[in-house]
Design a protein around this motif. Structure first.
Motif, PDB file in Angstrom:
ATOM      1  N   ILE A   1      39.672  98.885 -10.332  1.00  0.00           N
ATOM      2  CA  ILE A   1      40.197  99.438 -11.583  1.00  0.00           C
ATOM      3  C   ILE A   1      41.705  99.630 -11.503  1.00  0.00           C
ATOM      4  O   ILE A   1      42.458  99.202 -12.367  1.00  0.00           O
ATOM      5  N   GLY A   2      42.166 100.290 -10.447  1.00  0.00           N
ATOM      6  CA  GLY A   2      43.582 100.573 -10.281  1.00  0.00           C
ATOM      7  C   GLY A   2      43.965 101.923 -10.855  1.00  0.00           C
ATOM      8  O   GLY A   2      43.599 102.269 -11.979  1.00  0.00           O
ATOM      9  N   ASP A   3      44.683 102.689 -10.066  1.00  0.00           N
ATOM     10  CA  ASP A   3      45.112 104.027 -10.453  1.00  0.00           C
ATOM     11  C   ASP A   3      46.200 103.939 -11.528  1.00  0.00           C
ATOM     12  O   ASP A   3      47.213 103.253 -11.334  1.00  0.00           O
ATOM     13  N   PRO A   4      46.034 104.629 -12.665  1.00  0.00           N
ATOM     14  CA  PRO A   4      47.076 104.603 -13.700  1.00  0.00           C
ATOM     15  C   PRO A   4      48.285 105.471 -13.369  1.00  0.00           C
ATOM     16  O   PRO A   4      49.286 105.425 -14.094  1.00  0.00           O
ATOM     17  N   SER A   5      48.218 106.254 -12.295  1.00  0.00           N
ATOM     18  CA  SER A   5      49.315 107.157 -11.947  1.00  0.00           C
ATOM     19  C   SER A   5      50.631 106.403 -11.815  1.00  0.00           C
ATOM     20  O   SER A   5      50.707 105.369 -11.151  1.00  0.00           O
ATOM     21  N   GLY A   6      51.671 106.940 -12.448  1.00  0.00           N
ATOM     22  CA  GLY A   6      53.006 106.377 -12.317  1.00  0.00           C
ATOM     23  C   GLY A   6      53.236 105.090 -13.089  1.00  0.00           C
ATOM     24  O   GLY A   6      54.275 104.462 -12.950  1.00  0.00           O
ATOM     25  N   ARG A   7      52.262 104.682 -13.910  1.00  0.00           N
ATOM     26  CA  ARG A   7      52.400 103.427 -14.658  1.00  0.00           C
ATOM     27  C   ARG A   7      52.568 103.718 -16.142  1.00  0.00           C
ATOM     28  O   ARG A   7      52.044 104.697 -16.665  1.00  0.00           O
ATOM     29  N   LYS A   8      53.294 102.834 -16.820  1.00  0.00           N
ATOM     30  CA  LYS A   8      53.508 102.978 -18.256  1.00  0.00           C
ATOM     31  C   LYS A   8      52.637 102.026 -19.056  1.00  0.00           C
ATOM     32  O   LYS A   8      52.481 102.184 -20.270  1.00  0.00           O
TER      33      LYS A   8
ATOM     34  N   ALA B   1      52.450 113.410  -4.897  1.00  0.00           N
ATOM     35  CA  ALA B   1      52.582 114.391  -5.972  1.00  0.00           C
ATOM     36  C   ALA B   1      51.881 113.922  -7.248  1.00  0.00           C
ATOM     37  O   ALA B   1      51.341 114.742  -8.008  1.00  0.00           O
ATOM     38  N   ASP B   2      51.848 112.611  -7.479  1.00  0.00           N
ATOM     39  CA  ASP B   2      51.228 112.095  -8.696  1.00  0.00           C
ATOM     40  C   ASP B   2      49.701 112.110  -8.632  1.00  0.00           C
ATOM     41  O   ASP B   2      49.035 111.783  -9.618  1.00  0.00           O
ATOM     42  N   GLN B   3      49.144 112.506  -7.497  1.00  0.00           N
ATOM     43  CA  GLN B   3      47.693 112.544  -7.336  1.00  0.00           C
ATOM     44  C   GLN B   3      47.099 113.931  -7.584  1.00  0.00           C
ATOM     45  O   GLN B   3      45.896 114.135  -7.431  1.00  0.00           O
ATOM     46  N   TRP B   4      47.933 114.895  -7.971  1.00  0.00           N
ATOM     47  CA  TRP B   4      47.454 116.268  -8.131  1.00  0.00           C
ATOM     48  C   TRP B   4      46.290 116.350  -9.116  1.00  0.00           C
ATOM     49  O   TRP B   4      45.275 116.998  -8.838  1.00  0.00           O
ATOM     50  N   GLY B   5      46.410 115.680 -10.251  1.00  0.00           N
ATOM     51  CA  GLY B   5      45.340 115.726 -11.242  1.00  0.00           C
ATOM     52  C   GLY B   5      44.045 115.138 -10.725  1.00  0.00           C
ATOM     53  O   GLY B   5      42.956 115.690 -10.955  1.00  0.00           O
ATOM     54  N   ASN B   6      44.130 114.018 -10.005  1.00  0.00           N
ATOM     55  CA  ASN B   6      42.926 113.396  -9.443  1.00  0.00           C
ATOM     56  C   ASN B   6      42.291 114.283  -8.372  1.00  0.00           C
ATOM     57  O   ASN B   6      41.065 114.393  -8.278  1.00  0.00           O
TER      58      ASN B   6
END
Length: 418
Positions: free
Chosen positions: A76-83, A190-195
Motif C-alpha cells: 500500500i505504502g505509507d501516506p506519511s510525508g506525501r502530498k 516523528a511522522d509516525q506518531w499518529g500510526n
C-alpha cells in the motif's frame, strides 16, 4: 544510565506516550520493541538509519528489538510525508526489495539472538476482507482517523481509501507483535506518531485499557540552517554501496558543519558522553582540525559498511588531498572517480599531447603543451614532465582507466575501450 535517559541526552526523543511508565518498564525488565520500514525501495538511506540505531541502543542496554520489514504494508505504502498518491509497485518488486532490505539489516546488526527480523506480509496476507472489516474495521472511528495529521494533511488534495487504511494495517502489526512476541514498544519517526498511537489504541481496545503498550518517536532531523538532513547535490545518501559509495558516504560525514557535528555524533555513533564532550570542546577550540567530523565519518562508515570500506575511503581521501593517486587500487579508483567527468578513449598508447587533445580533455595542442610545460598536468598520479611521454592506463586498473588532473583539483576519468 537508563536507556530513556541516554536517548534524551542524545536528543533522540521527540514524543513518548507515557514517559514515566516506559522508564519504569525498562528499569524493571528486559523489554521487546520494534521499528518497521516498508520495502518501497531497494535500499535505505541515512534518514532511515536513526530509529534503527535506537533499536541497537536498546539491544546494547539488554532489551530485545524486532526489525519489521513491511512486505504487507509496503504493498500500500505509507501516506506519511506525501502530498500525492503513491505509485504502487508489484508484489514481486516489493518482495525483491524486502529481501534487499533484510540483507542490509543483517549487515548492520548481524544475525544474532539480540535482534529478530519479521515481515508483516506473513500475517497480513492471512486476513480476508470480511474479517478485516469485522475484526479490525469496527475498532476504528473514521472521525479519529481523519483527525490524524497524516490524513488531515492530505484531505485537500485527496487520499484514496487504500492509503487511508494504512494506519489500520500498521495497528494490526503492533497488536500482532504485542500478542505473539510480547512487544510492548513501537519506535518511529516523528511522522509516525499518529500510526503508533492508533496501534496502542487498538491493543487497548482488544486487550483491555491497562495493556502495557508504549510509543516513542524521534525528532525530524534538520540541519542547523533549517534544511532537510541527508541530501546532497546528487540526491539521497544511500546505505547501498552501489548507490552511494563508501568514499562518498565518508565524505558526506566528513563535510558536516561545525554547528551540526556534535548533534550527529550523539545520533549516529555509539561513542560515550565523555568522548563526545571532548570532541565538542575540539569543535570550539580547534575547529580547523575537524577532529569531530573525522571521528563521525570513521564511526558511521565503519558501522554502515565495514572497517575495510572505511580504510578504502580514507586511502582515497588521503590520495586526493595530497594529489597522489598512483597507488590506489582499481576499486578505489572507481569509487574516487566514477562520478567525475568521464571520457571514453581508444585502447592504444599515444603521445601525451596528441592523446590529451584526441580524448577532448584539451581543445588545443598549444594549451596542452603550455600546461605540461608549467607542471599543471598529472596522469595516473604522476606529473607529466616531458612533451614526449606516452600515455598508458593506471598501473592498478587492469588496463581500464587513465586519470588526468589539470591544475590542483580538476580530474577527468578516461575509460579505455576494449
Amino acid at each position: 544510565m537508563n536507556i530513556i535517559d541516554e536517548l534524551s541526552w542524545r536528543g533522540a526523543v521527540n514524543q513518548m506516550t507515557d514517559e514515566e511508565g516506559l522508564r519504569k518498564l525498562t528499569e524493571e525488565k528486559s523489554i521487546s520493541l520494534y521499528c518497521g520500514v516498508d520495502p518501497t525501495g531497494d535500499s535505505m538511506h541515512i534518514g532511515h538509519l536513526i530509529p534503527f540505531m535506537m533499536l541497537k541502543r536498546f539491544a546494547l542496554a539488554g532489551h530485545h528489538p524486532y526489525v519489521l520489514i513491511g512486505g504487507g504494508t509496503g504493498v500500500i505504502g505509507d501516506p506519511s510525508g506525501r502530498k500525492t498518491e503513491r505509485q504502487l509497485q508489484t508484489i514481486e518488486k516489493i518482495h525483491e526489495n524486502a529481501e534487499k532490505l533484510k540483507a542490509q539489516f543483517m549487515h548492520l546488526f548481524g544475525e544474532t539472538a539480540e535482534i529478530s527480523f519479521v515481515n508483516n506480509y506473513d500475517w497480513l496476507r492471512q486476513i480476508d476482507l470480511l474479517n478485516f472489516l469485522r475484526d479490525y474495521g469496527k475498532l476504528f472511528s473514521v472521525n479519529t482517523m481523519l483527525a490524524k495529521e497524516v490524513v488531515s494533511s492530505r484531505l485537500e488534495a485527496g487520499i484514496s481509501f487504500t492509503e487511508f487504511s494504512y494506519q489500520i494495517l500498521q495497528s494490526i502489526d503492533f497488536e500482532h507483535l504485542f500478542m505473539h512476541n510480547d512487544v510492548q514498544v513501537q519506535i518511529g519517526g516523528a511522522d509516525q506518531w499518529g500510526n503508533i498511537t492508533a496501534g496502542i489504541d487498538t491493543i487497548r481496545k482488544m486487550h483491555g485499557s491497562d495493556a502495557m503498550a508504549f510509543g516513542l518517536t524521534i525528532p525530524l532531523m534538520l540541519k542547523a540552517d533549517g534544511t532537510k538532513f541527508g541530501k546532497t547535490a546528487g540526491g539521497a545518501v544511500w546505505l547501498d554501496p552501489d548507490k552511494t559509495s563508501p568514499f562518498e558516504f565518508y565524505q558526506f560525514w566528513l563535510n558536516q558543519d561545525d554547528a551540526d557535528v556534535v548533534k550527529y555524533l550523539k545520533y549516529f555513533t555509539f561513542l560515550g558522553q565523555e568522548e563526545i564532550a571532548s570532541l565538542a570542546e575540539a569543535v570550539q577550540n580547534e575547529p580547523e582540525k575537524r577532529l569531530a567530523q573525522r571521528r563521525l565519518a570513521e564511526e558511521v562508515t565503519a558501522f554502515v559498511h565495514s572497517p575495510a570500506a572505511l580504510q578504502e575511503a580514507q586511502n582515497i581521501t588521503d590520495a586526493l588531498y595530497h594529489g597522489s593517486i598512483a597507488d590506489l587500487s582499481e576499486h578505489e579508483l572507481e569509487q574516487a572517480f566514477g562520478k567525475m567527468p568521464t571520457v571514453d578513449v581508444a585502447n592504444e598508447e599515444n603521445n601525451v599531447v596528441d592523446w590529451l587533445v584526441g580524448s577532448t580533455i584539451y581543445k588545443s595542442k598549444r594549451q596542452a603543451r603550455e600546461d605540461i610545460t608549467n607542471g599543471a598536468v598529472t596522469i595516473n598520479g604522476v606529473k607529466v614532465v616531458s612533451l614526449d611521454e606516452t600515455v598508458r592506463p593506471h598501473k592498478n586498473s587492469n588496463g581500464k582507466y587513465i586519470i588526468v588532473r589539470k591544475g590542483k583539483k580538476k580530474y577527468t576519468l578516461a575509460r579505455v575501450q576494449r
